[in-house]
Enzyme design. Structure first.
Site, mmCIF file in Angstrom:
data_model
loop_
_atom_site.group_PDB
_atom_site.id
_atom_site.type_symbol
_atom_site.label_atom_id
_atom_site.label_comp_id
_atom_site.label_asym_id
_atom_site.label_seq_id
_atom_site.Cartn_x
_atom_site.Cartn_y
_atom_site.Cartn_z
ATOM 1 C CB SER A 184 52.320 -41.822 -54.029
ATOM 2 O OG SER A 184 52.079 -43.204 -54.203
ATOM 3 C CG ASP A 334 42.728 -44.325 -49.176
ATOM 4 O OD1 ASP A 334 42.875 -43.867 -50.324
ATOM 5 O OD2 ASP A 334 43.455 -45.207 -48.696
HETATM 6 C C1 S3P Z 1 48.134 -47.030 -49.984
HETATM 7 C C2 S3P Z 1 48.486 -45.758 -50.307
HETATM 8 C C3 S3P Z 1 47.552 -44.743 -50.815
HETATM 9 C C4 S3P Z 1 46.098 -45.150 -50.596
HETATM 10 C C5 S3P Z 1 45.849 -46.583 -50.914
HETATM 11 C C6 S3P Z 1 46.737 -47.485 -50.083
HETATM 12 C C7 S3P Z 1 49.170 -47.959 -49.505
HETATM 13 O O1 S3P Z 1 47.774 -44.595 -52.200
HETATM 14 O O2 S3P Z 1 45.255 -44.333 -51.362
HETATM 15 O O3 S3P Z 1 44.494 -46.911 -50.643
HETATM 16 O O4 S3P Z 1 48.830 -48.994 -48.901
HETATM 17 O O5 S3P Z 1 50.352 -47.674 -49.719
HETATM 18 P P1 S3P Z 1 48.931 -43.603 -52.733
HETATM 19 O O6 S3P Z 1 50.127 -43.931 -51.968
HETATM 20 O O7 S3P Z 1 49.090 -43.882 -54.187
HETATM 21 O O8 S3P Z 1 48.389 -42.219 -52.478
#
Ligand code: S3P
Length: 449
Positions: A184, A334
């Site tokens: 993440s 996403d």
């Molecule tokens: C993001 C990371 C992703 C993504 C979100 C934006 C970011 O989430 O789904 O729309 O900008 O760091 P995760 O890192 O929790 O998977």
């Protein structure tokens, strides 16, 4: 294209009505996509905590970056009126976020809340409260709260500080090596931002590589980072002097994905999507579409302010089913809702697995896509960690719902282009979270055959 696509307002919500003509339609022309959401958040945040001025070109004007801008303005950063030409951020310097005299509201934005928490937790003697909308208040925050608590943060909230609203009493944090159980970027970035003010070097190791925009931008602003590609680890040194920068935000590949799929599934389409960010930690959607046999070409690949960019030409072609899982998932996390739409028009079965994370996004995207596409007639089975879709079942227009999730609203709109009859998408205003001009562009590119 006013007759085929229209927006209606019904008791404070927008309903997007799409009726493809009997004679057929195709998508033609050039699309300008809005700025990358992830990079927009980071430019505002780093601009706010750096010394001097940051100038942002191409900022996404969606609701999510607006939430970030409002939070950091409340903590002392001077941010000019938001526009996509030039936003000026006068930073206040690392460690100088002011204690706001009200609640910080992250709205619908998980990135705002989770990244900001790393900064708030590391400001000693300051007290902060953070909240968000209905969706964000039900999303798991323990994934950042737990590691921050291990670093010495004091955080309170419902369900043992797993759910917002959260209260944070800033502390001098201890450095640590955090082995994240999930890939993440939000978790990784939160810990790296907390590490900026820790008492030593902080390392985050993740099980698969997530988007690396924080690492790139922190470096550009003057932070010292070591990246170990073999172990997916990033180490940050504390107390850098962060200096305001010029940031040019590339177009959001997650927004481009709607047009990639639309052009690939609607016969005779030929679209060129300009200025698409093709950072390798985000290009899973291009790889997946190519695996499905999409006719795509990358044109004029170039580097803009530290991020790779290209134009993308997509023409209609018959797609085929494929299996999507494993390390590619964080690189197209996403885009899975719109990939599910592509799969409905592919020959054979598409299996999307290892994607349980989708259940804790702005909505439970596995359940919601299975429910909404089934209503349209798709052959789709929901699994605990993914979806199984057998293409070829004709879709029929229906009453659909965004579940207040921007990516669901737009994915259903693209599905509706290839359905028979009228589709009504309730609560379609959700699209403005990441793509306020989506409907306008949809009207522009649709041509009646
Ligand atoms: C993001 C990371 C992703 C993504 C979100 C934006 C970011 O989430 O789904 O729309 O900008 O760091 P995760 O890192 O929790 O998977």
């Amino acid at each position: 294209m006013i007759i085929m696509i229209r927006l209606e307002t019904i008791s404070f919500h927008q309903q997007l009505v799409i009726t493809p003509p009997e004679s057929g339609l195709s998508l033609q022309g050039t699309v300008h996509i809005p700025g990358d959401k992830s990079i927009s958040h980071r430019a505002l945040m780093l601009g706010a905590i750096a010394e001097g001025e940051t100038v942002i070109e191409g900022l996404l004007l969606g609701e999510d970056p607006r939430s970030t801008a409002a939070c950091f303005s409340a903590m002392g950063a001077e941010i000019s009126e938001l526009n996509s030409t030039e936003v000026r951020v006068r930073g206040i310097g690392l460690g100088n976020l002011r204690e706001p005299n009200t609640i910080l509201d992250a709205g619908n934005s998980g990135t705002t809340m989770r990244l900001m928490m790393g900064l708030l937790a590391s400001h000693p003697d300051r007290f902060f409260t953070v909240t968000g909308d209905n969706s964000l208040r039900s999303r798991p925050m323990s994934r950042v709260v737990k590691p921050l608590q291990e670093m010495g943060a004091q955080i309170w909230g419902r369900d043992n500080a797993a759910l917002a609203p959260l209260a944070i009493q800033g502390q001098q944090l201890k450095a640590m090596h955090y082995h994240s159980p999930i890939a993440s970027a939000q978790v990784k970035s939160c810990i790296l931002l907390a590490g900026l003010m820790a008492d030593g070097k902080t390392t985050v190791t993740e099980p698969a590589l997530s988007r690396d925009h924080s690492e790139r931008m922190l470096k550009a602003f003057g932070a010292n980072l070591e990246i170990d590609h073999e172990t997916n680890s990033v180490t940050i040194e504390p107390h850098p002097v962060l200096k305001g920068q010029k940031v040019i935000v590339p177009g959001d590949i997650s927004s481009a994905a709607f047009w990639m799929v639309a052009a690939a599934i609607v016969p005779d389409s030929d679209l060129t999507i300009e200025n698409v960010g093709i950072n390798p930690t985000r290009t899973g959607i291009i790889e997946a579409m190519q695996l499905m046999g999409a006719d795509m070409t990358l044109e004029d690949p170039r580097e803009v302010a530290g991020e790779p960019v290209a134009d993308l030409r997509v023409q209609y072609s018959q797609l085929k089913g494929c299996v999507i899982g494993g390390e590619i998932i964080p690189r197209l996390i996403d885009e899975i809702p719109i990939l599910a739409v592509a799969a409905c028009f592919a020959e054979g079965t598409t299996i999307i697995k290892d994607a349980a994370e989708l259940r804790v996004k702005e909505s439970d995207r596995l359940a919601v896509m299975a429910m909404e596409l089934s209503k349209m007639g798709a052959n789709i089975v929901e699994h605990p960690d993914g979806l199984e879709i057998t293409g070829g079942a004709p879709l029929t227009g229906t009453e659909a719902d965004s579940h207040t999730d921007h990516r669901i609203a737009m994915s259903l709109a693209i599905a509706a282009l290839n359905a028979h009859g009228e589709t009504k998408i309730h609560r379609a205003e959700a699209a403005s979270i990441s793509y306020p001009t989506f409907v306008e562009t949809l009207m522009d590119v649709c041509e009646i055959e």
